[in-house]
Design a protein around this motif. Structure first.
Motif, PDB file in Angstrom:
ATOM      1  N   ASP A 164      -9.845 -10.502  -6.944  1.00  0.00           N
ATOM      2  CA  ASP A 164     -10.039 -10.941  -6.710  1.00  0.00           C
ATOM      3  C   ASP A 164      -8.385 -11.188  -6.252  1.00  0.00           C
ATOM      4  O   ASP A 164      -8.093 -12.375  -5.540  1.00  0.00           O
ATOM      5  N   TYR A 165      -7.667 -10.690  -7.146  1.00  0.00           N
ATOM      6  CA  TYR A 165      -5.956 -10.825  -6.824  1.00  0.00           C
ATOM      7  C   TYR A 165      -5.212  -9.359  -5.577  1.00  0.00           C
ATOM      8  O   TYR A 165      -4.605 -10.763  -5.138  1.00  0.00           O
ATOM      9  N   THR A 166      -6.433  -8.840  -4.984  1.00  0.00           N
ATOM     10  CA  THR A 166      -5.818  -8.480  -3.286  1.00  0.00           C
ATOM     11  C   THR A 166      -6.915  -9.895  -2.835  1.00  0.00           C
ATOM     12  O   THR A 166      -6.142 -10.487  -1.954  1.00  0.00           O
ATOM     13  N   ARG A 167      -7.770 -10.737  -2.723  1.00  0.00           N
ATOM     14  CA  ARG A 167      -8.327 -11.159  -2.058  1.00  0.00           C
ATOM     15  C   ARG A 167      -7.361 -12.868  -1.986  1.00  0.00           C
ATOM     16  O   ARG A 167      -7.178 -13.097  -1.168  1.00  0.00           O
ATOM     17  N   VAL A 223      -2.306  -2.470  -4.876  1.00  0.00           N
ATOM     18  CA  VAL A 223      -2.210  -3.322  -5.645  1.00  0.00           C
ATOM     19  C   VAL A 223      -1.601  -3.238  -6.555  1.00  0.00           C
ATOM     20  O   VAL A 223      -3.056  -3.086  -7.269  1.00  0.00           O
ATOM     21  N   MET A 224      -1.161  -3.745  -7.016  1.00  0.00           N
ATOM     22  CA  MET A 224      -0.292  -4.115  -8.213  1.00  0.00           C
ATOM     23  C   MET A 224      -0.442  -5.647  -8.926  1.00  0.00           C
ATOM     24  O   MET A 224       0.040  -6.228  -8.230  1.00  0.00           O
ATOM     25  N   ASN A 225      -1.069  -5.580 -10.516  1.00  0.00           N
ATOM     26  CA  ASN A 225      -1.056  -6.769 -11.051  1.00  0.00           C
ATOM     27  C   ASN A 225      -0.857  -6.865 -12.105  1.00  0.00           C
ATOM     28  O   ASN A 225      -1.199  -6.120 -12.759  1.00  0.00           O
ATOM     29  N   LYS A 226       0.349  -7.366 -12.898  1.00  0.00           N
ATOM     30  CA  LYS A 226       0.645  -7.168 -14.365  1.00  0.00           C
ATOM     31  C   LYS A 226       0.712  -5.092 -14.964  1.00  0.00           C
ATOM     32  O   LYS A 226       0.324  -5.493 -16.019  1.00  0.00           O
ATOM     33  N   GLY A 227       1.059  -4.779 -13.891  1.00  0.00           N
ATOM     34  CA  GLY A 227       2.195  -3.317 -14.307  1.00  0.00           C
ATOM     35  C   GLY A 227       0.690  -2.314 -14.128  1.00  0.00           C
ATOM     36  O   GLY A 227       1.110  -1.345 -14.448  1.00  0.00           O
ATOM     37  N   LYS A 228      -0.880  -2.751 -13.609  1.00  0.00           N
ATOM     38  CA  LYS A 228      -1.913  -1.822 -13.499  1.00  0.00           C
ATOM     39  C   LYS A 228      -2.402  -2.288 -11.937  1.00  0.00           C
ATOM     40  O   LYS A 228      -2.504  -3.357 -11.281  1.00  0.00           O
ATOM     41  N   GLU A 262      -6.369  -2.232  -7.561  1.00  0.00           N
ATOM     42  CA  GLU A 262      -7.099  -1.816  -6.215  1.00  0.00           C
ATOM     43  C   GLU A 262      -6.346  -0.947  -5.524  1.00  0.00           C
ATOM     44  O   GLU A 262      -5.119  -1.400  -5.296  1.00  0.00           O
ATOM     45  N   HIS A 263      -7.312   0.001  -4.928  1.00  0.00           N
ATOM     46  CA  HIS A 263      -5.853   1.183  -4.274  1.00  0.00           C
ATOM     47  C   HIS A 263      -6.780   1.656  -3.095  1.00  0.00           C
ATOM     48  O   HIS A 263      -8.544   1.579  -3.533  1.00  0.00           O
ATOM     49  N   GLY A 264      -6.765   1.957  -1.876  1.00  0.00           N
ATOM     50  CA  GLY A 264      -7.926   2.927  -0.815  1.00  0.00           C
ATOM     51  C   GLY A 264      -7.169   3.043   0.652  1.00  0.00           C
ATOM     52  O   GLY A 264      -6.000   2.110   0.440  1.00  0.00           O
ATOM     53  N   PRO A 265      -8.063   2.992   1.674  1.00  0.00           N
ATOM     54  CA  PRO A 265      -7.377   3.056   2.278  1.00  0.00           C
ATOM     55  C   PRO A 265      -6.918   1.746   3.339  1.00  0.00           C
ATOM     56  O   PRO A 265      -8.069   0.930   2.212  1.00  0.00           O
ATOM     57  N   LEU A 266      -6.007   1.919   3.535  1.00  0.00           N
ATOM     58  CA  LEU A 266      -5.998   0.487   4.270  1.00  0.00           C
ATOM     59  C   LEU A 266      -6.900  -0.164   4.963  1.00  0.00           C
ATOM     60  O   LEU A 266      -7.464  -1.700   4.429  1.00  0.00           O
ATOM     61  N   ARG A 267      -7.662   0.546   5.399  1.00  0.00           N
ATOM     62  CA  ARG A 267      -9.152  -0.956   6.207  1.00  0.00           C
ATOM     63  C   ARG A 267      -9.778  -1.439   5.118  1.00  0.00           C
ATOM     64  O   ARG A 267     -10.071  -2.184   5.332  1.00  0.00           O
ATOM     65  N   GLU A 268     -10.592  -0.679   4.412  1.00  0.00           N
ATOM     66  CA  GLU A 268     -11.144  -0.622   2.990  1.00  0.00           C
ATOM     67  C   GLU A 268     -10.603  -1.191   2.420  1.00  0.00           C
ATOM     68  O   GLU A 268     -11.030  -2.785   2.020  1.00  0.00           O
ATOM     69  N   VAL A 269      -9.368  -2.039   1.905  1.00  0.00           N
ATOM     70  CA  VAL A 269      -8.537  -2.574   1.185  1.00  0.00           C
ATOM     71  C   VAL A 269      -8.435  -3.641   1.525  1.00  0.00           C
ATOM     72  O   VAL A 269      -8.655  -5.090   1.502  1.00  0.00           O
TER      73      VAL A 269
END
Length: 614
Positions: free
Chosen positions: A270-273, A248-253, A256-263
């Motif tokens: 908070d941005y992922t949520r 997951v990218m936000n403002k170039g950074k 969050e990253h990881g396996p599908l189910r974990e994410v």
């Protein structure tokens, strides 16, 4: 992102002998900068990830988060003198591809890394046939020419399930549908059997049914060829359908990253949520009678039922003649809309849904006299049949339109404040300080500030431009707004904000909407009633609950089945068959449309079936 992947061996015999458990691509501390009047700005900020063989990595985030800039950096396709890779490495087959010169990169693009771009119409050359462009993608190093090259190009189209491949090779891009053009792009990307396939928003502009077919096709080709996939998307439903790993990218950074189910099950940022929460989920309105943000009490709707309809449409027909020959006489006819009838009440949202080419947008344009039509249209009880342009002007105060592409519908040479004021000036509604006060109120009403009125369209984001279009449509206090795919191209979070805004305005003012969309999950949230269109006709119409909770027509069920669901545990749909395009609306001049049999399911729920010929 490190770890994971299916561990499939590479299918490319020219790739270096590598341990299949090791990453095929290792990106470390990638930094990309763009030039601005205020100096260099970082748009990709120290990004690191691994891609293993046979794995699908989804890079998710809103527009402007740096997703596309990341892959353009890897492919060395950044606009020259405007952007540059300022640091980092990308190791593939023992080489840092960021350090290769242009000649060396030409050997990487297509041969080792293929790319599918977001908009196929702008990526395909309009003056070259599909066969010629496929031959260029196969490349001279293949050693093929003549009949052997034509056969290879036909095989590529067969692989991506394009019907009548031999004929398609002779056609030009404008002769193909959006879904077909995207399949051609996939065929071109896979022509040299690359190890990595990059797909940059490959389904954003496609209908949900075509989108489902394209995603299933990518999975099928991946399984057959062992190719690794980097899929860029802002749609978390697509992520759930496709990803092994998510970044997951936000403002170039990388936030969050990881396996599908974990994410999906345990998002840490908070941005992922926020992204996951903004996704409209088909079925979440089950058991409710009104749209998502409708008032708790149905008093407004009860009053609306007693009022006369804002819009009445009877047996609407839209046809276009195709002329040819030396005398340019009609030779064929496009049957865009055939015998459509409906009403829209005060404070009601009627949604028209269906695939591209079914007649939704043409129906909306007919209401504003933007296309020739026959039948009956009454707005506020007044018939618009035969009205001249001058006579139509006062009627247009009651009906306005929000178009799909806000940037294309805003004059780039005018300040946005003047654009919103323009309808008020044309209709003589306001001038001077009153005009300025009215425009300032409209800007505040759609969540923008008065200070932004002096800016130009290019200075706003896509969501802000759509808010400006909404403000312009509201300027004359219309009774009805035709919203034509008004949120189709927006990120899910911005989409949710615009939908909330439209519903809040309806709750406060009692305005009505004809909401045109192909996204069933969005339609479920905003609609009071729904009409499903197929090949220029209605096939089903009823309340939101009737259509979504008890669909009667096979086509309605097909649309709902194709919606991507943001559920990491949902079983993925495998290898959907290509069910073909909608029937062509182009018919001979003597063509007589078949009759439709209307069947009342109950309490306003209607289904139409084509009459069977004995």
């Amino acid at each position: 992102m490190r770890g994971g992947g299916s561990g499939r061996p590479s299918h490319n015999p020219e790739s270096m002998d590598m341990n299949t458990a090791s990453p095929l691509l290792q990106v470390r501390d990638l930094v990309t900068q763009v030039a601005t009047p205020d100096g260099a700005r970082t748009v990709v900020d120290r990004l690191s990830f691994d891609l293993k063989r046979g794995e699908t990595l989804c890079i998710a985030g809103e527009s402007g988060s740096g997703k596309s800039m990341t892959v353009l950096s890897l492919m060395q396709l950044l606009p020259k003198n405007l952007a540059r890779v300022a640091g980092g490495s990308a190791i593939m087959n023992g080489r840092d591809i960021l350090k290769l010169d242009e000649g060396q990169m030409r050997g990487v693009r297509g041969r080792h890394i293929g790319m599918i771009f977001q908009e196929p119409m702008t990526s395909l050359n309009p003056i070259l046939t599909i066969g010629r462009q496929l031959a260029e993608a196969v490349g001279s190093r293949s050693g093929l020419s003549g009949a052997a090259m034509a056969q290879r190009c036909k095989e590529l189209l067969d692989e991506v399930q394009i019907s009548d491949a031999a004929r398609r090779l002779l056609q030009y891009p404008h002769e193909l549908s959006g879904g077909m053009r995207q399949r051609v792009m996939i065929a071109m990307a896979l022509a040299q059997k690359p190890e990595i396939l990059i797909a940059d928003e490959p389904t954003t502009a496609l209908d949900v049914t075509v989108q489902a077919q394209i995603l299933a096709l990518i999975r099928k080709l991946q399984a057959e060829n062992g190719v690794s996939v980097i899929l860029i998307t802002h749609d978390m439903g697509v992520v759930a359908e496709m990803a092994d790993h998510v970044m997951v990218m936000n403002k170039g950074k990388d936030v969050e990253h990881g396996p599908l189910r974990e994410v999906f099950h345990h998002p840490k940022d908070d941005y992922t949520r926020k992204l996951l929460a903004a996704v409209p989920r088909l079925g979440e309105m089950t058991g409710t009678d009104r749209p998502k943000r409708a008032p708790a009490q149905a008093r407004a709707e009860e009053e609306a039922e007693k009022a006369a309809p804002v819009l009445e449409v009877d047996d609407l027909v839209v046809r276009f003649d195709i002329k040819g020959g030396i005398l340019q006489r009609p030779v064929r006819r496009v049957h865009a809309v055939e015998g459509v009838s409906f009403t829209v009440g005060r404070s009601e949202t009627l949604s028209l849904v269906g695939e591209s080419g079914c007649g939704k947008s043409t129906t909306g344009k007919a209401l504003l006299n933007l296309v020739p039509w026959s039948g009956g249209i009454r707005i506020g009880g007044k018939s618009t049949r035969g009205l001249s342009r001058a006579a139509m002007r006062p009627v247009l105060r009651d009906i306005q339109m929000i178009f799909q592409d806000p940037y294309a519908s805003l004059d780039p040479r005018m300040r946005v404040g003047d654009l919103v004021a323009e309808p008020l000036v044309i209709h003589g509604v306001a001038s001077g300080s009153e005009l300025k006060d009215r425009v300032e109120y409209l800007f505040r009403r759609v969540g923008l500030s008065a200070e932004q009125m002096r800016r130009y369209p290019h200075e706003f984001s896509g969501g802000q431009r759509q808010r400006i279009c909404i403000a312009r449509a509201l300027s004359l206090s219309p009774k009805l707004i035709v919203a034509d795919e008004s949120v189709a191209a927006l990120d899910v979070s911005i989409q949710a904000q615009v939908l909330d805004l439209l519903q809040d305005i309806q709750n406060e003012t009692g305005i009505s909407y004809l909401f045109i969309s192909h996204d069933m999950a969005v339609v479920e949230q905003i609609s009071h009633r729904v009409a499903v269109m197929y090949a220029g006709r209605f096939v089903e119409m009823g309340t939101r609950a009737q259509v979504f909770e008890n669909p009667q027509h096979n086509y309605t069920r097909k649309l709902m089945d194709a919606v991507p669901i943001a559920d990491a545990d949902r079983e993925r749909r495998l290898f959907l068959p290509n069910e073909g395009e909608l029937p062509s609306p182009v018919k001979p001049l003597d063509y007589a449309p078949p009759l439709s049999v209307r069947r009342e399911v109950g309490n306003g729920h209607v289904v139409w079936q084509e009459a069977k010929v004995a």
